[in-house]
Design a protein around this motif. Sequence first.
Motif, PDB file in Angstrom:
ATOM      1  N   GLY A 100      -4.685   1.527   7.019  1.00 43.06           N
ATOM      2  CA  GLY A 100      -4.208   3.082   7.164  1.00 43.06           C
ATOM      3  C   GLY A 100      -5.482   4.088   7.662  1.00 43.06           C
ATOM      4  N   THR A 101      -6.500   3.350   8.094  1.00 43.97           N
ATOM      5  CA  THR A 101      -7.486   4.061   8.735  1.00 43.97           C
ATOM      6  C   THR A 101      -7.766   3.694  10.185  1.00 43.97           C
ATOM      7  OG1 THR A 101      -9.415   2.688   8.360  1.00 43.97           O
ATOM      8  CG2 THR A 101      -8.746   4.255   6.651  1.00 43.97           C
ATOM      9  N   ARG A 153      -5.853  10.110   2.082  1.00 45.44           N
ATOM     10  CA  ARG A 153      -4.516   9.962   0.770  1.00 45.44           C
ATOM     11  C   ARG A 153      -4.123   8.538   0.746  1.00 45.44           C
ATOM     12  NH1 ARG A 153      -0.980  15.374   2.194  1.00 45.44           N
ATOM     13  NH2 ARG A 153      -2.725  17.020   2.528  1.00 45.44           N
ATOM     14  N   TYR A 154      -4.138   8.303  -0.415  1.00 39.53           N
ATOM     15  CA  TYR A 154      -3.627   6.699  -0.719  1.00 39.53           C
ATOM     16  C   TYR A 154      -2.264   6.554  -0.442  1.00 39.53           C
ATOM     17  CZ  TYR A 154      -3.411   1.955  -2.434  1.00 39.53           C
ATOM     18  OH  TYR A 154      -3.267   0.856  -2.621  1.00 39.53           O
ATOM     19  N   GLU A 155      -1.693   6.331   0.791  1.00 33.83           N
ATOM     20  CA  GLU A 155      -0.250   6.661   1.054  1.00 33.83           C
ATOM     21  C   GLU A 155       0.353   5.206   1.800  1.00 33.83           C
ATOM     22  OE1 GLU A 155       2.010   9.982   2.156  1.00 33.83           O
ATOM     23  OE2 GLU A 155       0.056  10.980   2.730  1.00 33.83           O
ATOM     24  N   ARG A 156       1.518   4.941   1.851  1.00 32.25           N
ATOM     25  CA  ARG A 156       2.032   3.918   2.383  1.00 32.25           C
ATOM     26  C   ARG A 156       1.776   4.165   4.027  1.00 32.25           C
ATOM     27  NH1 ARG A 156       6.798   1.825   4.429  1.00 32.25           N
ATOM     28  NH2 ARG A 156       7.985   3.871   3.556  1.00 32.25           N
ATOM     29  N   PRO A 157       1.115   3.361   4.744  1.00 30.98           N
ATOM     30  CA  PRO A 157       1.040   3.894   6.114  1.00 30.98           C
ATOM     31  C   PRO A 157       2.119   3.594   6.913  1.00 30.98           C
ATOM     32  CG  PRO A 157      -0.782   2.483   5.464  1.00 30.98           C
ATOM     33  CD  PRO A 157       0.283   2.530   4.401  1.00 30.98           C
ATOM     34  N   GLN A 158       2.487   4.624   7.644  1.00 31.36           N
ATOM     35  CA  GLN A 158       3.849   4.594   8.557  1.00 31.36           C
ATOM     36  C   GLN A 158       3.808   5.567   9.522  1.00 31.36           C
ATOM     37  OE1 GLN A 158       7.104   6.772   5.974  1.00 31.36           O
ATOM     38  NE2 GLN A 158       5.487   6.436   4.486  1.00 31.36           N
ATOM     39  N   GLY A 218       3.403   8.706  11.487  1.00 30.06           N
ATOM     40  CA  GLY A 218       2.849  10.058  11.248  1.00 30.06           C
ATOM     41  C   GLY A 218       2.143  10.065   9.746  1.00 30.06           C
ATOM     42  N   ARG A 219       2.039   8.814   9.137  1.00 29.78           N
ATOM     43  CA  ARG A 219       1.369   8.977   7.931  1.00 29.78           C
ATOM     44  C   ARG A 219       0.453   7.852   7.822  1.00 29.78           C
ATOM     45  NH1 ARG A 219       1.999  13.567   5.069  1.00 29.78           N
ATOM     46  NH2 ARG A 219       3.362  14.508   6.086  1.00 29.78           N
ATOM     47  N   LEU A 220      -0.842   8.204   7.793  1.00 27.06           N
ATOM     48  CA  LEU A 220      -2.032   7.256   7.440  1.00 27.06           C
ATOM     49  C   LEU A 220      -2.725   7.521   6.137  1.00 27.06           C
ATOM     50  CD1 LEU A 220      -3.374   6.855  11.268  1.00 27.06           C
ATOM     51  CD2 LEU A 220      -1.566   5.200  10.004  1.00 27.06           C
ATOM     52  N   ARG A 221      -3.680   6.667   6.008  1.00 29.48           N
ATOM     53  CA  ARG A 221      -4.407   7.034   4.881  1.00 29.48           C
ATOM     54  C   ARG A 221      -5.726   7.698   5.039  1.00 29.48           C
ATOM     55  NH1 ARG A 221      -4.223   1.367   1.231  1.00 29.48           N
ATOM     56  NH2 ARG A 221      -2.062   1.752   0.806  1.00 29.48           N
TER      57      ARG A 221
END
Length: 430
Positions: A12-13, A113-118, A120-123
């Motif tokens: 995610g980075t 942010r500890y998110e599920r990478p997808q 538009g959304r990364l960590r």
Amino acid sequence: MTKKLSTQPYKGTRDFYPQSMSQQNYLFDTMRMVVEKYGYEEYNASILEETDLYRAKSGEEIVNEQTYSFTDRGGRDVTIRPEMTPTVARMIAAKRKELAFPLRWYSIPNLLRYERPQRGRLREHWQLNVDIFGVESQDAEIEIISIANSIMKLFGATSDDFVIKVNNRQSVDYILQTYLGLDTDRSHSVAKLIDRMHKIPRDDFEKSLSEFIGDDLDKLLSVLDAKSIAELPDDLQKLDSVTMINAFIQELESVGIDNCIYDPALMRGFDYYTGIVFEVFDTHPDNNRSLFGGGRYDDLVGIFGVEPVSAVGFGMGDVTIQDFLDVHELSPEYATATELKVCILDNSVKSFAREIANELREGDVSVVFETVQKKPAQHIKSAEKHAIPFILFIGEDEKQSGLFKLKDLENHEEIEVSREKIILELKNRL
Ligand code: HAM
């Protein structure tokens, strides 16, 4: 056997190789140019904060599910910043008496942010934060949304490319607590559910909603599905917090922002918003998603035990903006800062060529001086790969004659110039 070390960045980075670094710099330069034109000053802080900072007002989802938190060697609970707003509120509170309000501040921090990478959304992402402190009137929202709009325009977007959805936290509270009669806890849970309305299937959404509000489901759905204030039930249309949204949209129109609409289902996740909230959406069918958002948060500075300060701002992420630029084909082509590559054809001319490279640098040309010897064709290929627009080969002939062949790699031209004219020729062509 030891495990082979991975060359991949942490989940995610991103690694920023020069091309993506240049792209990110373009985003930041464009953002900076606009916010500084509006008189905003830059600030920053550490990526580490005490975890308590986020417990107060960011909301449970962020604190319990999305933070990178740990206990340090001294036993303190620490969190890597998942957003900048609590930090900036803390900084303002710390100097509440010294600062000359109104303040106009911006920052471009990296956030985790500890998110599920997808998509538009990364960590890890970078987020332009633009906030105004100490303006109680709606002029603050007008200015903040104007800045967001100006940034989009400078990226090359037209008003058809995006839509600004607005809502008011006060009208949300009224609808949930007075119109539907929910207590604070249930109203909070319903607001969180509405926040996810477009992310979950409609049936699931309605089912979960009815668990909280039972027979009032249709009553609430008729509010949430309203596409404009005129579609709201009559008694809600006259609410102060609703008529205020109408006036706000009209005022934005009067300053040339005509792509703003009311969305009664717009919640924005954070608990600290107190008034107008807004979120900008891409209208492109291939990227129909949220780009960035913000709102008014008048009570956050006050949680530090100082006199409250009204605040309005937004956070614009680099990942979602990049997706927007890609889908609208607005990203600039890669360009390096290097303008010229000087190569030597013979070791004997190395110092002479270095002298010329330095002379050109003094004349404000960005020069790569390449001492590794290769065939001219290989040098050209490599310069093209690095997107360097000009190349100059120096050998004994050039040293003796004082005449140089400057190659324009974009136009595939070769120009013969004297030593004194190299800079002039380059500047004319760049
Ligand atoms: P937010 O909606 O959580 O608001 O984030 C703002 C923007 O940051 C998002 O719309 C998106 O562009 C970007 N963003 C957030 N999370 C991620 C992620 N995991 N990956 C990529 N991009 C992301 C806030 O953070 C508020 N503190 C903004 C604010 C400033 N409100 C007032 N002032």
